[in-house]
Design an enzyme around this catalytic site. Sequence first.
Site, PDB file in Angstrom:
ATOM      1  N   CYS A  80       0.836  -1.213   0.000  1.00 50.33           N
ATOM      2  CA  CYS A  80       0.000   0.000   0.000  1.00 50.33           C
ATOM      3  C   CYS A  80       0.867   1.258   0.000  1.00 50.33           C
ATOM      4  CB  CYS A  80      -0.925  -0.033   1.216  1.00 50.33           C
ATOM      5  SG  CYS A  80      -1.770   1.514   1.561  1.00 50.33           S
ATOM      6  N   CYS A  83       0.036   3.877   2.703  1.00 52.66           N
ATOM      7  CA  CYS A  83       0.469   3.408   4.026  1.00 52.66           C
ATOM      8  C   CYS A  83       1.911   3.817   4.293  1.00 52.66           C
ATOM      9  CB  CYS A  83       0.354   1.883   4.118  1.00 52.66           C
ATOM     10  SG  CYS A  83      -1.329   1.223   3.937  1.00 52.66           S
TER      11      CYS A  83
END
Length: 322
Positions: A80, A83
Amino acid sequence: MSNVPPTPASLRGAVDLSSLVNRPAAPAARGGAEGDGAAPSRGARGTTSLVVDVTDETFTAVLDLSREVPVIVDIWAEWCGPCKQLSPILEKLVEEYAGRLVLAKVDADTNPQLTEAFQAQSIPTVAAVIGGRPVSLFVGALPEAQVREVFEQVLQLAEQNGVTGSVPYEAAAPADEQGEPEPEPLPPHHQEAYDAIEAGDYQRAQEAYRLAIAQDPRDQLAVAGLAQVSLLERLQGATLADIRSRAAAGPEDVDAQLAVADLDVSGGHVDDAFDRLLTLFPALDQAGRDAVRTRLLDYFEIVGVDAPSVTAARRRLTMLLY
């Protein structure tokens, strides 16, 4: 992406975690009692690490700890891009609060029960646990200043609920004293984009990400960052009521439906956004289809191209196209 950070009065329990409370604690991982991944680990001087990895099996310890100190929960994944932008901010700020907050990191790929319990439809999803009760915070990467505001609101809510403790903590020595290498700096255009986001200058951040992509079209972090900042800019100054009312009044208005889809993604309701646009897609002319397809591709980058919801939406889009 994210909702506007909530006020203390609007912070609320998101889900029932009682099924996790009764689960027996797992045996120690990572080498015994000093690193079981379930609660802050004690250092040589009796101090505590404020950032811990937790799992479906070890989360009970987090619930227990949350009765003494608020616990921020970061649900993330290795693939991600957003993230990787958010996690360093969360860790930095938790360290700054010097024991008044603890950060529990949950890998979404290996902990499906926690991911489901926190209703993490997209990642990163950030929540808190206060006094054993979950609190929804935000979805997606936020600038440091906004994350700090959310943490202040968490501490206010914790105080209202009698959770005012702290954990023993001693700041780490500077990297040069530890003999550890300093972290690698961000590539120049990424750093420029990061600084611009911090300043709320979304146009400059977009320009920086576009330059990064021009230099390396395979720079997925820049692609995801550009999509994310573009969404932030589109929502800047907009009000939820205006967006919703315009969409309700114009079910075939492409711009109105794109705006409410932006709102859904920013609030973590990515499946709602995908369904809205894919349901609208067959009735549109070519220009409308192109606009919806482009926006969906941006959403796929924001959510993460390997996310199950993205896989399903991409498959449905392909069927509509062909």
